[in-house]
Design a protein around this motif. Structure first.
Motif, PDB file in Angstrom:
ATOM      1  N   VAL A  68       0.836  -1.192   0.000  1.00 29.86           N
ATOM      2  CA  VAL A  68       0.000   0.000   0.000  1.00 29.86           C
ATOM      3  C   VAL A  68       0.880   1.256   0.000  1.00 29.86           C
ATOM      4  CG1 VAL A  68      -1.681   1.294   1.352  1.00 29.86           C
ATOM      5  CG2 VAL A  68      -1.985  -1.162   1.022  1.00 29.86           C
ATOM      6  N   ARG A  69       1.953   1.228   0.800  1.00 31.36           N
ATOM      7  CA  ARG A  69       2.872   2.383   0.812  1.00 31.36           C
ATOM      8  C   ARG A  69       3.486   2.619  -0.554  1.00 31.36           C
ATOM      9  NH1 ARG A  69       7.450   1.964   5.103  1.00 31.36           N
ATOM     10  NH2 ARG A  69       7.923   4.063   4.379  1.00 31.36           N
ATOM     11  N   LEU A  70       3.715   1.535  -1.297  1.00 24.93           N
ATOM     12  CA  LEU A  70       4.323   1.674  -2.631  1.00 24.93           C
ATOM     13  C   LEU A  70       3.312   2.083  -3.702  1.00 24.93           C
ATOM     14  CD1 LEU A  70       6.682  -1.474  -2.648  1.00 24.93           C
ATOM     15  CD2 LEU A  70       7.433   0.912  -2.762  1.00 24.93           C
ATOM     16  N   GLY A  71       2.028   2.136  -3.299  1.00 18.47           N
ATOM     17  CA  GLY A  71       1.013   2.575  -4.256  1.00 18.47           C
ATOM     18  C   GLY A  71       0.392   1.468  -5.091  1.00 18.47           C
ATOM     19  N   TYR A  72       0.543   0.221  -4.637  1.00 16.84           N
ATOM     20  CA  TYR A  72      -0.107  -0.885  -5.356  1.00 16.84           C
ATOM     21  C   TYR A  72      -1.544  -1.037  -4.873  1.00 16.84           C
ATOM     22  CZ  TYR A  72       4.426  -2.305  -7.169  1.00 16.84           C
ATOM     23  OH  TYR A  72       5.632  -2.335  -7.821  1.00 16.84           O
ATOM     24  N   THR A  97      -5.987  -8.365  12.359  1.00 14.31           N
ATOM     25  CA  THR A  97      -6.051  -8.124  10.925  1.00 14.31           C
ATOM     26  C   THR A  97      -7.129  -7.090  10.606  1.00 14.31           C
ATOM     27  OG1 THR A  97      -5.403 -10.424  10.585  1.00 14.31           O
ATOM     28  CG2 THR A  97      -6.267  -9.259   8.671  1.00 14.31           C
ATOM     29  N   GLN A  98      -8.287  -7.277  11.234  1.00 15.74           N
ATOM     30  CA  GLN A  98      -9.416  -6.356  11.058  1.00 15.74           C
ATOM     31  C   GLN A  98      -9.014  -4.937  11.475  1.00 15.74           C
ATOM     32  OE1 GLN A  98     -12.796  -8.279  10.871  1.00 15.74           O
ATOM     33  NE2 GLN A  98     -13.261  -6.479   9.635  1.00 15.74           N
ATOM     34  N   LYS A  99      -8.313  -4.867  12.602  1.00 16.24           N
ATOM     35  CA  LYS A  99      -7.890  -3.581  13.136  1.00 16.24           C
ATOM     36  C   LYS A  99      -6.953  -2.871  12.150  1.00 16.24           C
ATOM     37  CE  LYS A  99      -6.081  -1.649  17.418  1.00 16.24           C
ATOM     38  NZ  LYS A  99      -4.684  -1.646  17.865  1.00 16.24           N
ATOM     39  N   PHE A 100      -6.018  -3.634  11.623  1.00 15.85           N
ATOM     40  CA  PHE A 100      -5.072  -3.068  10.653  1.00 15.85           C
ATOM     41  C   PHE A 100      -5.822  -2.533   9.429  1.00 15.85           C
ATOM     42  CE2 PHE A 100      -2.309  -3.235   6.972  1.00 15.85           C
ATOM     43  CZ  PHE A 100      -1.129  -2.677   7.434  1.00 15.85           C
ATOM     44  N   HIS A 104      -6.135   1.527   8.322  1.00 16.52           N
ATOM     45  CA  HIS A 104      -5.561   1.983   7.041  1.00 16.52           C
ATOM     46  C   HIS A 104      -6.611   2.117   5.953  1.00 16.52           C
ATOM     47  CE1 HIS A 104      -2.109   0.476   9.325  1.00 16.52           C
ATOM     48  NE2 HIS A 104      -1.355   1.265   8.578  1.00 16.52           N
ATOM     49  N   GLN A 105      -7.888   1.949   6.357  1.00 16.60           N
ATOM     50  CA  GLN A 105      -9.019   2.035   5.414  1.00 16.60           C
ATOM     51  C   GLN A 105      -8.812   1.152   4.185  1.00 16.60           C
ATOM     52  OE1 GLN A 105      -8.786   6.337   5.279  1.00 16.60           O
ATOM     53  NE2 GLN A 105     -10.809   6.439   6.234  1.00 16.60           N
ATOM     54  N   LEU A 106      -8.533  -0.127   4.465  1.00 19.95           N
ATOM     55  CA  LEU A 106      -8.286  -1.086   3.384  1.00 19.95           C
ATOM     56  C   LEU A 106      -9.425  -2.098   3.332  1.00 19.95           C
ATOM     57  CD1 LEU A 106      -4.511  -1.716   4.188  1.00 19.95           C
ATOM     58  CD2 LEU A 106      -5.436  -0.289   2.364  1.00 19.95           C
ATOM     59  N   THR A 107      -9.579  -2.730   2.153  1.00 21.24           N
ATOM     60  CA  THR A 107     -10.627  -3.733   1.984  1.00 21.24           C
ATOM     61  C   THR A 107     -10.126  -5.099   2.436  1.00 21.24           C
ATOM     62  OG1 THR A 107     -11.434  -2.518   0.089  1.00 21.24           O
ATOM     63  CG2 THR A 107     -12.164  -4.810   0.284  1.00 21.24           C
TER      64      THR A 107
END
Ligand code: Q46
Ligand code: ZN
Ligand code: ZN
Length: 310
Positions: A68-72, A97-100, A104-107
């Protein structure tokens, strides 16, 4: 010890690379290197949809973080194995995992074994009489099946797992001890898509386990410290210990062992072992590819467990 980039006090000293870095530059170095490996092995590009298999451990969460940091474009997949063993292993790893993902607002996609197939991994192993007291065979089969299904159904281009160098070197060592050419020929940072099986990649395969631990701690990633209780006493942990002894005496030996293997493989050392599976078949129940006609081994296992339940 001083950081090679800025001269400030180093927090990580990697003997195997003769490189020391401060926190800031270490947290830059890891993603830079990862991107180098992604490009070197042609794993994927910025347009493709990546599904990261996350277990709640340091490697997979760090991998997700780095991509995610690399923009993928990377989404997560958590597989609820239903392993408790007195330490609530699965529920705790799911929570982290859910917390992470939320922070980071990820799916995050979740496959719950018990809900979807009626049984947790340990129960499934018992009911289907596989694995001689250790559910790892059933667990591995299930994880491969679920990852491939979600990747296919939701249209992901590639599946990424958090295997690090210690994992890869231990697998390589085990396969080399018995000269298992069919596994050796398939051990690679990139397995291309073939006949309905998604492309698989291991972007962290050249990082030492301790490098990943340092990354996750310095990044403040909260992960589950406990290993799966069923991994205790496993052969792969024994091989890791042996390789660590070697590494202590000869820094870099582990990385060399793995990289020289990749080179030899590329030059065709195991090419003769490539045996195409005789006309891949499709499982009538789940529509996934399988080597023999009829149901795949995952569906047969689920049926056997259901039949034995009655
Ligand atoms: S296979 Fe075995 Fe692991 Fe599954 S049951 Fe635990 S130790 S999690 S990599
Ligand atoms: Zn620095
Ligand atoms: Zn099937």
């Amino acid at each position: 010890m001083k950081c090679r980039t800025c001269g400030q006090k180093a927090v990580v000293n990697m003997r195997q690379h003769k490189l020391a870095l401060c926190k800031e530059h270490y947290l830059e170095w890891i993603p830079e290197q990862t991107d180098r490996f992604i490009n070197k092995y042609r794993m994927f590009n910025k347009e493709e949809k990546i599904l990261v298999a996350v277990s709640g451990g340091k490697d997979s969460l760090s991998l997700w973080d780095i991509l995610v940091r690399l923009g993928y474009k990377a989404d997560g997949l958590y597989i609820g194995l239903g392993i408790d063993e007195g330490i609530a292993y699965s529920s705790e790893s799911h929570r982290l995992t859910q917390k992470f993902a939320e922070e980071h607002q990820l799916t995050l996609h979740v496959v719950d074994m018990e809900k979807e197939y009626g049984h947790s991994i340990p129960v499934m192993a018992e009911l289907s009489h596989r694995g001689k007291g250790r559910p790892c065979a059933v667990c591995g089969l299930t994880k491969r099946h679920a990852m491939n299904r979600i990747a296919r159904d939701l249209g992901y281009d590639v599946l990424a797992t958090g295997h690090n160098l210690d994992d890869e070197a231990a697998t390589l060592f085990g396969n080399t001890l018995v000269w298992s050419t069919e596994f050796l020929v398939r051990q690679s940072p990139l397995l291309p898509e073939s006949k309905g099986l998604a492309r698989k990649v291991k972007p962290l395969c050249r990082f030492y386990e301790k490098e990943m631990t340092a990354y996750s701690l310095l990044r403040g990633i909260e992960y589950i410290y406990e290993e799966c209780p069923f991994s205790v006493g496993s052969t792969s942990i024994y091989y890791k210990q042996l390789l660590n002894e070697l590494e202590n005496e000869r820094p870099g030996a582990k990385l060399n062992f793995y990289l020289k293997f990749l080179e030899a493989r590329k030059q065709g050392l195991f090419a003769l072992a490539v045996v195409e599976p005789a006309g891949l078949n499709i499982c009538p129940t789940c529509n996934q590819p399988t080597s023999a006609p009829g149901e795949c081994s995952f569906c047969r296992m689920v049926h056997k467990a259901k039949a034995d339940e009655k």
